[in-house]
Design a protein around this motif. Structure first.
Motif, short mmCIF file in Angstrom:
data_model
loop_
_atom_site.label_atom_id
_atom_site.label_comp_id
_atom_site.label_asym_id
_atom_site.label_seq_id
_atom_site.Cartn_x
_atom_site.Cartn_y
_atom_site.Cartn_z
N PHE A 198 27.12 -12.82 -16.01
CA PHE A 198 26.77 -13.84 -15.27
C PHE A 198 25.20 -14.65 -15.89
CE2 PHE A 198 29.10 -11.19 -12.38
CZ PHE A 198 29.86 -12.20 -11.64
N LEU A 199 25.24 -15.89 -15.59
CA LEU A 199 24.08 -16.47 -16.26
C LEU A 199 22.91 -15.95 -15.38
CD1 LEU A 199 25.57 -20.07 -16.71
CD2 LEU A 199 25.39 -18.21 -18.40
N ASP A 200 22.94 -16.13 -14.12
CA ASP A 200 21.57 -15.96 -13.47
C ASP A 200 22.02 -15.19 -12.06
OD1 ASP A 200 22.47 -18.25 -12.56
OD2 ASP A 200 20.43 -19.36 -12.93
N ILE A 201 20.90 -15.37 -11.18
CA ILE A 201 21.33 -14.89 -9.80
C ILE A 201 22.25 -16.04 -9.14
CG2 ILE A 201 20.32 -14.51 -7.59
CD1 ILE A 201 20.12 -12.11 -9.56
N SER A 202 22.10 -17.10 -9.28
CA SER A 202 22.61 -18.36 -8.73
C SER A 202 24.15 -18.25 -9.06
CB SER A 202 21.95 -19.66 -9.01
OG SER A 202 20.62 -19.74 -8.72
N ASP A 203 24.40 -18.18 -10.36
CA ASP A 203 25.94 -17.89 -10.57
C ASP A 203 26.62 -16.71 -9.98
OD1 ASP A 203 28.22 -18.41 -12.13
OD2 ASP A 203 27.33 -17.20 -13.90
N MET A 204 25.89 -15.71 -9.74
CA MET A 204 26.45 -14.56 -9.13
C MET A 204 26.60 -15.00 -7.42
SD MET A 204 24.23 -11.00 -10.08
CE MET A 204 24.28 -10.65 -11.86
N PHE A 205 25.78 -15.40 -6.90
CA PHE A 205 26.03 -16.02 -5.60
C PHE A 205 27.15 -16.94 -5.53
CE2 PHE A 205 21.58 -14.49 -4.57
CZ PHE A 205 21.80 -13.77 -3.30
N LEU B 187 34.71 -7.32 -4.67
CA LEU B 187 35.48 -8.86 -3.95
C LEU B 187 36.55 -9.29 -5.11
CD1 LEU B 187 32.53 -10.90 -2.49
CD2 LEU B 187 34.40 -9.46 -1.02
N PHE B 188 36.25 -9.27 -6.17
CA PHE B 188 37.37 -9.60 -7.47
C PHE B 188 38.33 -8.53 -7.15
CE2 PHE B 188 39.03 -9.31 -11.75
CZ PHE B 188 39.26 -10.64 -11.67
N SER B 189 38.29 -7.34 -7.19
CA SER B 189 39.27 -5.99 -7.21
C SER B 189 40.13 -6.46 -5.79
CB SER B 189 38.55 -4.86 -7.13
OG SER B 189 37.80 -4.56 -8.14
N ALA B 190 39.52 -6.89 -4.68
CA ALA B 190 40.16 -7.01 -3.58
C ALA B 190 41.28 -8.36 -3.81
CB ALA B 190 39.38 -7.37 -2.31
N LEU B 191 40.39 -9.29 -4.25
CA LEU B 191 41.46 -10.42 -4.52
C LEU B 191 42.59 -10.19 -5.57
CD1 LEU B 191 41.86 -13.42 -4.12
CD2 LEU B 191 40.26 -13.82 -6.06
N SER B 192 42.35 -9.43 -6.64
CA SER B 192 43.45 -8.85 -7.48
C SER B 192 44.65 -8.34 -6.90
CB SER B 192 42.96 -8.17 -8.55
OG SER B 192 41.85 -9.13 -9.23
N LEU B 193 44.11 -7.27 -5.74
CA LEU B 193 45.31 -6.70 -5.20
C LEU B 193 46.17 -7.39 -4.34
CD1 LEU B 193 43.30 -3.34 -4.35
CD2 LEU B 193 45.12 -3.60 -5.83
N MET B 194 45.24 -8.45 -3.65
CA MET B 194 46.24 -9.39 -2.76
C MET B 194 47.07 -10.30 -3.81
SD MET B 194 42.96 -10.64 -0.15
CE MET B 194 43.94 -11.24 0.95
N HIS B 195 46.51 -10.87 -4.78
CA HIS B 195 47.45 -11.33 -5.54
C HIS B 195 48.51 -10.72 -5.90
CE1 HIS B 195 44.64 -14.82 -6.85
NE2 HIS B 195 44.87 -14.84 -5.44
N GLN B 196 48.42 -9.37 -6.38
CA GLN B 196 49.65 -8.50 -6.65
C GLN B 196 50.55 -8.30 -5.78
OE1 GLN B 196 48.03 -4.81 -8.12
NE2 GLN B 196 46.98 -5.79 -9.72
N LEU C 82 24.16 -7.07 -6.53
CA LEU C 82 24.90 -8.09 -6.40
C LEU C 82 26.20 -8.01 -7.35
CD1 LEU C 82 25.00 -10.71 -4.43
CD2 LEU C 82 23.81 -11.73 -6.28
N GLN C 83 26.06 -7.69 -8.46
CA GLN C 83 27.25 -7.69 -9.24
C GLN C 83 28.32 -6.91 -8.95
OE1 GLN C 83 26.48 -7.44 -13.44
NE2 GLN C 83 28.28 -7.73 -14.10
N TYR D 182 36.74 -14.54 -13.64
CA TYR D 182 35.73 -13.75 -13.45
C TYR D 182 34.96 -13.38 -14.50
CZ TYR D 182 32.90 -9.83 -11.24
OH TYR D 182 32.04 -9.07 -10.86
N PRO D 183 33.72 -13.98 -14.79
CA PRO D 183 33.03 -13.81 -16.17
C PRO D 183 32.63 -12.27 -16.47
CG PRO D 183 31.61 -14.84 -14.50
CD PRO D 183 32.79 -14.85 -13.59
N ASP D 184 32.46 -11.97 -17.68
CA ASP D 184 32.18 -10.60 -17.86
C ASP D 184 30.51 -10.56 -17.69
OD1 ASP D 184 34.66 -9.88 -18.81
OD2 ASP D 184 34.26 -10.51 -20.99
#
Length: 266
Positions: free
Chosen positions: A82-89, A54-63, A47-48, A78-80
């Protein structure tokens, strides 16, 4: 391809991919909530990987928006870790929402470009000059035409990342959940078979003991009945022998019996 065609293809493809990604994420989250045993040790890492893509795609779109179109957006945290599975979702769903917002900006840009081209065609036919408000759009379009290969690479990279998320990474997450569910199912079946065999042996032992008890009780009762029958037969035989002796005595001395009867009468 020209940048206009690349942008149009990008907007069309992303508008079809993002709802599917969001739907699969919601399905996986519901499945984990209702069946937490489907979560394996590899699930958080898989899941990570999805959230990182998704974060990489968002960064490219912002660029692309900031470099090519001078549109600034607040950075997504974007945290280094995650706390748990709920935080990832939660992070994955927020990333999908941010990508959708950036895609809306690209759709606005595409409409502006189409509107500009339509207006320029009409002005060329009528012979009217370009208004001062559209000079920036003209300069931006000419700048994009000179750097179409560079800006198009970022759009193509975003499409590749989103395709990989939808086809490979989310499918790997679902496959891991299904593998875990199948392993648990087979383990439960194996434990049920072992329990059934053990219970069958226990029942056989209990049944054997019960049969022995029943058999012992039946034998004891049968022996008592036989003993009672033997004793009653012996008593009846003794009485019958006494009767025979009496009859034999009466037959041997009939006068004595008659005299005895007369004396009794007198």
């Amino acid at each position: 391809k020209s940048y206009d065609l690349q942008l149009e293809q990008f907007c069309l493809k992303c508008s079809r991919i993002l709802p599917q990604i969001d739907m699969q994420l919601v399905g996986v989250e519901k499945m984990i909530q209702h069946q937490p045993h489907c979560k394996s040790k590899l699930f958080p890492g898989l899941l990570q990987i999805v959230t990182s893509s998704l974060f990489s795609a968002l960064s490219l779109m912002h660029q692309e928006l900031s470099i090519a179109w001078k549109r600034d957006f607040p950075l997504f945290f974007y945290p280094d870790e995650f706390l748990d599975i709920s935080d990832m979702f939660l992070s994955a769903k927020l990333l999908v929402r941010e990508i959708q917002m950036a895609l809306d900006n690209f759709n606005d840009i595409k409409r502006e470009i189409n509107l500009y081209h339509n207006e320029s065609v009409v002005r060329a036919r009528v012979g009217v000059g370009v208004p001062s408000d559209d000079v920036q759009v003209v300069q931006r379009s000419s700048q994009l035409a000179s750097s179409a290969g560079k800006t198009g690479e970022r759009l193509f990279a975003v499409m590749v990342i989103l395709d990989r998320v939808l086809i490979e990474e989310l499918n790997e997450v679902q496959s891991d959940m299904q593998r875990r569910m199948y392993q648990i199912f087979t383990r439960m079946c194996h434990l049920y078979i072992r329990w059934k065999r053990a219970l069958r042996r226990k029942r056989a032992l209990e049944k054997g003991v019960a049969e022995e008890l029943i058999k012992g009780t039946y034998e004891a009762r049968k022996s008592r009945i036989q003993h009672h029958a033997d004793s009653s037969d012996s008593d009846s035989a003794f009485d019958f022998s006494k009767k025979l002796q009496r009859k034999s005595v009466h037959r041997k001395d009939p006068g004595a019996t008659a005299t005895g009867r007369r004396g009794a009468l007198q």
